[in-house]
Every structure is written in C-alpha cells, then in structure tokens.
Design an enzyme around this catalytic site. Structure first.
Site, PDB file in Angstrom:
ATOM      1  CG  HIS A  61      -1.791   1.184   1.305  1.00 49.86           C
ATOM      2  ND1 HIS A  61      -2.917   1.307   0.531  1.00 49.86           N
ATOM      3  CD2 HIS A  61      -1.710   2.324   2.039  1.00 49.86           C
ATOM      4  CE1 HIS A  61      -3.499   2.465   0.789  1.00 49.86           C
ATOM      5  NE2 HIS A  61      -2.789   3.109   1.690  1.00 49.86           N
TER       6      HIS A  61
ATOM      7  CG  HIS B 169      -6.252   7.283   0.839  1.00 45.89           C
ATOM      8  ND1 HIS B 169      -6.006   6.315  -0.104  1.00 45.89           N
ATOM      9  CD2 HIS B 169      -5.407   7.026   1.857  1.00 45.89           C
ATOM     10  CE1 HIS B 169      -5.054   5.511   0.326  1.00 45.89           C
ATOM     11  NE2 HIS B 169      -4.662   5.915   1.514  1.00 45.89           N
TER      12      HIS B 169
ATOM     13  CG  ASP C  30      -5.372   3.594   4.285  1.00 47.92           C
ATOM     14  OD1 ASP C  30      -5.863   3.315   5.390  1.00 47.92           O
ATOM     15  OD2 ASP C  30      -4.433   4.398   4.146  1.00 47.92           O
TER      16      ASP C  30
END
Ligand SMILES: [Zn+2]
Length: 1012
Positions: free
Chosen positions: A264, A581, A376
């Site tokens: 990630h 994000h 996420d």
C-alpha cells in the site's frame, strides 16, 4: 506429565533470535564505501537523474558514516571482491543504511543500481540484501550504487518542522550500519522459516489440544538436534525433526485465505509526491526481483498513476513490471487513477478516477480490472456501487471500516447496495490490515474474526510492507508456502484477487445486504482539515465542468474550433491525483499541501484560459454587446440593460435594536444588533425559518484536540466546549448599484478576525453569505450554526449523483457515531411542505442535531465546519486567510437545493459578444440534471452527456440535443456501449424521451452528422 510448555517456548524464542538467525550469514567482508551528496546551493538537493548520480565525484567514507539531512539524497558506491575461499557459495551484499527494523516505509530507503545504471532492487529495513551470486566466483569484483533517500521519520504524531524541505533542519538523521559481502546459508534460512511458522502457529493453538503439544515436542527435538557452535552444520538435522509436523494436513474445515502480495503506497503523505515516484520504483524493483526467484508469487498493484510514474521515470523497472503483468504474476487492480478519497470527490471526478484508471490498464496492458481496491480510504459513499458497476467492475474491497471506533461491522463478505439499488459483491479482509506479514498471529486472527463462518469459507489477505517498506519479502512467501496445507492453520494460497472474488461469490451468492454508505467511524476531521486543498479541489471540479461544456459547445458550433483533448486529460489527471486519500482529506505534511495550493492555482489559470477561449469563440468577440454565460444551463444570453437591473431594488431598513431588515419581496431577512440572522421568512408561504430565540449564521469556536490523529479526527467531546462568537467590531449596511442589499459584519476573536457579507439580491430566494477569515488559532474548530424551525428526522446531503439521508437523532450507536457528516454542494432538512437548504462552495464537514423546545416545536440545527487548526502532520495547518461562500435558502425543496448547489459553484461569466448560445443539451423538468457535456475520449467528435435523476424518484424527461445527430447510444463510464441497454431512437427534430429510475446515472453518446 509436568508442564514445561513455557520453558520450551522461551528456549525457541532465544535460540532463534540469538543463535539461528545470526547464522543465516556465516562469513562476511566489509565493502569499500564512497559517497556523493546531492546539493544545491549548499542545501540538500532534489533527486538527480541516475546518470548524474553514477557519474558524480564520490569521496571515500567510513562504513558507519553519518548521512542524510532530512529530504537529502546521498549516492553511495560500494565495492569489493568476493574472497577466493567463497567460491561456489551463495553470496549476498548486506546494505543497511541505518534502518529501524520496526518502521519499514517511514524512514530512509535506497534503490540499488549496477554500474551500468540498471536498477537492481530497493533497500528497506526488511529487505536489506542484494543477491550477488547463487554460486560465487572467487575474486569476482562487486560494484553497486545506492541512491539513498533520507526521508525523516514523521510517523510519531507530534508537530514537526521536518515536514517540508523549506523548514527542515540540516542535521544528519542516519548512520550507515553495515556495508558488507556475506555468505548466505540457505539451509539455516529455511530452518528459521520452519521455526518461525511453527512457533507462531503454536502460540495460536489451544493449550489443551494435542496439536500444540505435538509441535512443541517437535520444536524441542529440533533444538536438541542443533549444535549451537555449528548451526550451519546441524541445521539440516534440526529441520528433519520438523518434517512430520510441517507435513500434517490442514483440518477439513480450515478457513481459506487468498494471500495477495501488495504494497500500500500512499501517493503522498508523510513525504512529497516526488518521493512517491521513487518509493514506487524501489518497491516495484523488489517485487519483480522476488518474482524471478518465486514463480508462485502474485502481486496486486492499484493506482494507475503510480505505474504511469514508473513508466516515465524508471522505464527499465516498468519494462520488467510489464513483462510480469503479461505473465500474470503482477496484477493491476482497482481500476482507479489513485486510491482516492470517496467522501468528497465529486460525481464526475469519481467517474474520471475509473475512466482514466481503467483506460491506463487497458491501453498499456490490455487488462480490464474488475475489482475496486480501496483498502485505506476514509469511508465509502452510498453512490459508489452504481459508479463501480457502470465502470465495468464486479467487486469491491476495503478493510478500513475495521477501524471504526464504535460499531463492529456485521459482515466480511456481503452485497453492498447503493442509493439507486445497484449491488456490488464486497469483501472486508478479516485480517484487518492491508500490510499482513502472513504470520501465525494474523492468520489465526483472520480465521477467528471472519463473520461468515458456516456460510462462507474464505477471505483475502493482502501481504507486504507498504509505503516504501519494499512490499512482500521472501520470508512472507516462505510462511505462505508452509501454511498452504498445515494442521491448525488456515489454508493459505497465494493467488490473484479475481480468483478469490470468483470463488467467494460462487460459494456465497446469497451473502447478506448492507444498504447505504460505509461510514468510517473515525477520521471525521478529514472533511475539514486543509481548507485550501478542499477549495482547490472543488474549484477545479467546477472549472473542469465549464471547460468541457463550453469547449464541446464551441467544437460543435464554431467551425475550426479545436477541442482541447490533451489539456483536459492532463488537468483531470492532476486533479484526480490530488484526490488521493491523504491529500484531499488534508492529512499530509506541509510540503504536500504547499505544493497542492500552487498546483491548484496553476490548474485554475489553465482551466480559466480554456473556458475563456471557448466562450470567446462562441460569443463572436468584437461585437459591442455583453453575453452572460451560465454553466448550469449551458446557455449564453444577452446581459440585461443596466437601467433595468435595480427595479425593484432590495429594500433595506433599520431594526429597532440597530440591526437591519433586507426584503426583496420573495425573502425577508432580519439581522439583529449582534449581526446574527434572527428571522428569515419566504414570501411564498410566510413561513419563519429560524427557530424561536435562535440566531443563524452564528459562528461557534470549539476546542479541537483529538486523542490520536490530529489532522484526521474530530472526537465527539469537542462539543463539550463551545464559545459563541457574538461580539461585533462593526456592522454596516448598504444598497448596491445592482439593486442588492448588503450587510457587512466584522468580528475578532483569539488571534483571528472574520468579515462577513450578507447579500440579498433582487429576485433571489436565498441569502448569500460570504465569509473571510484571517485564521490564527491552534487546535480549534470553527463552526457556523443555523438553528431552524423545522422538524426534520433526517438530513439530506449531496453525494456523487444524488444525496444520502442520515438520521438527526442518536437512537443507536450507528446513528450517534455520525456526529460529523460529509456533504458535497448542499445539505437540506425538511418537514412535509417546508425545507431549508444551505449550499457551499467548498465546505464538506457538517453536523445536524435536533431538539424539542418548551413550546413543543422542534429545532433542527444545521452546522457547517468552516476551519480547523490541527498541528500534526502540518504544524501550521490552515493558518492565514480563507474565503468561504454559502447560500442560505429558506423554503427550499430538494430540487432548489440541487439547483442552488450547482449555481453557487458555477457562477455566471460576462463575455463581450452578441451571439447567444443555445444549450448543446437541454432536458425538461427539475429531476434530471445534466452533470457533464464533453466530447468523447476516443476523439471521434461524438458528444458524451452524463445525466442523473437527482431527487430520488422516478423521472421522465425529454432531452433535446442542440446539434445534428443520428444515433444515440447508452454507454458505460468508459464510453463503451452497454450491451443490455435499451435502444434509444431519435425522431427527426423530436426530443429523446427518457425514463430514469431513482438516482440513475445515464451516459449517452451522440454520434454527430458528418460536416457538423
Ligand atoms: Zn493509505
């Protein structure tokens, strides 16, 4: 038998850490080290091209030298010779830049190159080795280059100036820990993996079960078989004692885990965008290197932007990745440009996340991604299922809802139903992390935590260190292999996400249904932090709407006008990147937001130039008249003659208390001596909007110091302290030449000042509130309150292509947890027959509460979150001046709210010209909204129109194209024909009659007659 369990377990722990692991490398020689620090004007410089790094003038240095002021880059050259006596042995370089093993991804990192500039792999705390030779040649010369990045550790949740190279200091942050060549002992390494898996499995098994004791005794025999003075020579004997317990097959009912390699990588967060480019290169280099040795390894990567960066900046790594994608081991997933926020991203922008993301994977690799991958992001809107499906996706994945503070989500696998009724098969990995290490503890947690037991049998586990931690390691793959069929453990299979989803859906087609948004009960401050980033996003989204609308109109109507395909695509991709994000939510370091502000300013200028060019082409400049371009309707009409405007002007009178009354015949607003709105009556129904004894546009200041996540969180207790800002510095009122009445208010509080203009125009049914704040508070939240005389059990807040209802009461934990909610351009509350809307130009955070008054009436209080001032990760978040605009609309229906929300964000523009513009696309009625008009991405010249039903009911409309067209096709969001869509016929000169279901999004593609 006496219980010696803990003695054996402690023995295993100590021998493994202190004797066996150190024996993985049996011999070593130091490497010679030389360095070159990238500098510009005596300061740490920005990264340089590889050729420049390789060709630089290196100076010899010690193997334990200090290096790295924050954000600096140091190139190290390491060289040496393989000792003759190592011939035939496995040799690795061990390159420790000064890593903290406990923080993979949040500290220094390196990318290793050969002397010819070809990248080898990344260096991270958990991957600090480079294979030199499987069977070494004695005397072989070794020379490697390391591009080392001194990223400061900023994960510790305390305010710091290190988050921007303009404010960071120049002390070295790291010291080289080891630079050597070493002999790697494969049998010892395998023994470490055996004991690691068995040891961590054992701890998860019941103490009264036989399996735990069988493993314990086998481990004991293995330790007995090991000569601690000759681990290398006896490792095979120890492993032999473990063979039987490792071969025992899994239980018939063992949970199945689809393990998917992943990293990630936040596209910006505690590092700037430019560092993400390098993090991606390092991690991808690691992944393809690991794949060469492990053909069974499957790795999923999301975010097309990151692969686009790789292609541009590290084409050699990209070529290796592309090869692995063709082979099927490297799997693009997600289909989005970035893993964006979804709460605040506008409807059309959410479409473009998928359009440009999926198109990248299709164009580059011919791959249609089918699983949406958002592990996420901070909550997921109820509009997403329809968008996900219309983009050609089948499945949705996240794990973030496991972070909920209050409520435990009831499902791990379910059908997620959106506002229009679309359902998407959705999975939350019960491992509760997107960075699994596949250790026994996490695997057992996933199996225990999985809530579909008895119905479903399988879950997904993404594994690998993210954020520049290097991704999956060889140790993780060893764990997966040993747990593929192991008694007491879930069955772990490394496979593609699509294999998991297909199997999970096949075995559980009747999974339960969750209706509505996936609200994250955490990180509610992200609707408000970094106001200028949010404003930049909203402005860019609105300007992109205008630029596409007017460019398409000009391209169709004005001969020779060229539609700016390339410019629009580039700007879209920039805006989409900043919806990542941690950028749009305001949770990145100061550097990221400083750059974002500059980028949004550039985007504003570029888009304004595109709008100007198209409008001038349409308006026939050189004429004497003035046209008013309206982006909500796609029309341009002659400006009314000045003499006609102020008749009748808005009346402005003084109240007995010194306040003011504004009245335009449609709306009458009273502002008291404190500058607060104490009455707002719409003439149509004579109804008072403001609650008795209430005052609207009341600014309230709260202490705002959350427990953990400063920029992310508003904790519920913020409400315990509140100061009403009622003291007035000055208030003036005036009538403007255009007939409007304006009341100006100035206040000061703390170290800050606020000026507001309350404007009522002739013919307007709403009051404009223009707020300028010079904000110098810390750890405070500024709200604007509107106590309304409305009995609303729920609020309606705009989301992508529709709205979402939320209860105003707090009956259940789920409702109470929504004490801060997100709205796009408007929020609306109503009782049957009467409602009030508040539209905004960049405010996303809101709260809506209810109360029963002594008079028996009910007050619904809508509050807007204007500004915050957290200090981590950006210590000066939101300091300075802000301008925020709102429209207060008493007596508003939902349709009024939709219209005012669009109008506030799409102000009219006055352009010299005499040639009025009829809309390219017109629709009947209030319910159906044309959100987007553009030319097709394939550059065929076709006109693409996206519309939606905006009120939540069924709607029929007549659509009239304002250009010659022969065929119209319903398409998906990528503008490809929908195979099962009903055919649409265009009768000669007749309208296209359309029926839409509640909140349906419809994309229509109009072929144009040649010659138009
Ligand atoms: Zn993230």
């Amino acid at each position: 038998m006496h219980d010696d369990r803990s003695t054996v377990e402690r023995r295993l722990h100590r021998v493994l850490r202190e004797r066996i692991e150190p024996a993985v490398y049996s011999d070593s020689v130091p490497l010679d080290v030389a360095r070159w620090d990238v500098q510009q004007d005596g300061l740490p410089g920005e990264p340089v091209p590889v050729a420049e790094g390789l060709a630089a003038a290196y100076t010899a240095c010690a193997a334990d030298v200090a290096w790295g002021p924050a954000w600096g880059t140091t190139w190290f050259r390491v060289s040496g010779e393989v000792p003759r006596e190592w011939a035939g042995r496995t040799v690795e370089a061990r390159l420790d830049l000064g890593f903290d093993r406990n923080l993979p991804g949040f500290q220094c990192e390196g990318l290793v190159y050969r002397a010819d500039g070809s990248p080898v792999k990344g260096l991270n705390p958990r991957t600090d080795w480079v294979r030199v030779a499987e069977r070494a040649e004695g005397g072989a010369h070794v020379e490697l280059y390391i591009e080392a990045a001194a990223n400061p550790v900023l994960i510790h949740h305390s305010p710091t100036a290190q988050g921007d190279r303009l404010t960071s200091d120049d002390r070295p942050l790291y010291r080289l820990a080891r630079m050597e060549l070493a002999v790697f002992e494969p049998e010892v390494w395998e023994l470490v993996q055996d004991l690691d898996v068995l040891g961590s499995l054992m701890e998860q098994l019941p103490e009264d079960g036989a399996r735990r004791w069988e493993i314990l005794r086998a481990v004991e025999r293995a330790l007995d078989a090991l000569d601690l003075t000759d681990v290398v020579g006896t490792a095979a004997h120890a492993r032999a004692e473990l063979t039987r317990v490792l071969a025992a097959p899994a239980n018939a009912s063992a949970h199945r885990i689809s393990a998917i390699g992943h990293a990630h990588i936040d596209s910006a967060w505690l590092w700037p965008l430019r560092e993400t480019v390098r993090k991606v290169a390092r991690t991808c280099a690691n992944v393809v290197d690991l794949m060469d040795d492990h053909p069974e390894f499957v790795f999923a990567m999301s975010q097309a932007q990151q692969l686009a960066w790789l292609k541009e900046h590290r084409p050699e790594v990209f070529a290796r990745v592309a090869k692995k994608i063709t082979d099927g081991s490297f799997v693009p997933v997600g289909g989005m440009w970035v893993e964006s926020d979804t709460n605040m991203v506008g409807g059309e922008a959410m479409v473009r996340q998928f359009l440009y993301g999926k198109r990248f994977f299709l164009d580059e690799f011919g791959i249609e991604t089918e699983e949406v991958w958002l592990p996420d992001s901070f909550g997921y809107t109820a509009a997403l299922p329809q968008i996900v499906k219309l983009a050609g996706n089948k499945w949705f994945l996240t794990q973030k809802i496991s972070w909920n503070q209050t409520n435990r989500f009831p499902h791990h696998t379910f059908w997620w139903e959106g506002i229009d009724g679309t359902r998407v098969f959705t999975h939350f990995p019960p491992v509760d992390t997107y960075n699994s290490d596949l250790g026994g503890h996490q695997m057992a947690h996933a199996a225990r935590n999985y809530r579909e037991k008895g119905k479903g049998t399988r879950s997904l586990a993404p594994f690998g260190w993210g954020d520049g931690g290097g991704g999956p390691t060889r140790e993780m793959l060893a764990r997966a292999a040993r747990q593929s069929d192991l008694e007491g453990a879930p069955r772990v299979t490394v496979e593609r996400p699509s294999a998991f989803f297909a199997a999970a859906q096949a075995e559980y087609p009747d999974a339960p249904v969750w209706v509505g948004e996936l609200y994250l009960e955490l990180h509610r401050g992200t609707y408000t932090s970094q106001a200028k980033t949010k404003q930049g996003n909203r402005r860019s989204e609105s300007l992109l709407h205008e630029a596409e609308l007017w460019s398409a109109t000009a391209a169709v109507r004005v001969p020779g006008f060229v539609y700016p395909y390339q410019e629009l695509e580039q700007i879209w991709k920039t805006v989409l990147l900043h919806q990542f994000h941690d950028i749009l939510p305001g949770s990145s370091i100061a550097w990221v937001h400083r750059e974002a502000r500059a980028t949004y300013a550039r985007v504003h200028d570029e888009l304004t130039a595109l709008v100007d060019a198209a409008q001038q082409a349409l308006a026939d400049p050189g004429s004497t008249g003035t046209l008013v371009f309206d982006g909500t309707t796609g029309t341009a009409t002659p400006a009314p003659a000045p003499a006609l405007i102020p008749d009748p002007p808005v009346s402005l009178t003084v109240r007995a208390d010194g306040g003011h009354v504004l009245d335009n015949g449609l709306l009458r607003v009273e502002i008291d001596a404190r500058g607060l709105i104490v009455s707002a009556v719409s003439a149509t129904d004579g109804r008072e909007s403001i609650a008795p004894d209430g005052a609207a546009n009341l600014l309230q200041l709260h202490a705002d110091f959350p427990n953990t996540w400063d920029a992310w969180d508003i904790d519920e207790f913020y409400r315990h302290n509140s100061t009403d800002l009622v003291a007035l510095d000055a208030m003036t009122a005036a009538s403007r030449p255009d007939g409007a009445a304006v009341v100006e208010i100035a206040r000061s509080f703390g170290s800050s000042q606020v000026r507001q203009q309350l404007t009522l125009r002739p013919d307007a049914r709403m009051l404009e509130i223009d707020t300028e704040v010079d904000w110098h508070e810390t750890e405070k939240l500024l709200k604007a309150a509107f106590p309304l005389d409305v009995k609303a059990d729920r609020s309606a807040a705009e989301t992508q292509f529709g709205h979402v209802f939320r209860a105003t009461h707090t009956n259940t934990g789920w409702e109470a947890a929504k004490f801060e909610i997100c709205a796009h351009r408007w929020i609306h509350v109503e009782e049957p027959g009467f409602g009030v809307a508040i539209a905004n130009d960049s405010t996303y955070g809101h709260d809506v509460t209810r109360d029963v008054r002594p008079d028996g009436g009910q007050t619904t209080t809508v509050r807007l979150s204007l500004l915050r001032a957290p200090r981590y990760p950006d210590p000066s978040t939101d300091q300075g001046t802000h301008r925020l605009r709102h429209a207060f609309v008493p007596g508003a229906t939902l349709a009024d709210a939709v219209r005012e929300g669009h109008a506030l964000n799409l102000p009219t523009r006055r352009v010299p010209g005499d040639r009025p513009v009829a809309p390219l696309i017109a629709v009947d009625g209030d319910a159906v909204v044309v959100e987007t008009v553009k030319l097709a991405e394939d550059r065929s010249g076709d006109v693409v129109v996206r519309l939606y039903e905006s009120l939540g009911g069924r709607a029929a409309t007549a659509l009239r194209p304002g250009f010659a067209t022969s065929t119209v096709t319903e398409t998906d969001l990528l503008e490809r024909p929908l195979p099962d869509a009903p055919p649409h016929r265009l009768d000669a000169d007749g309208p296209l009659r359309l029926r839409l279901r509640p909140f349906q999004i419809l994309t229509l593609r109009f072929a144009r007659h040649s010659g138009n």
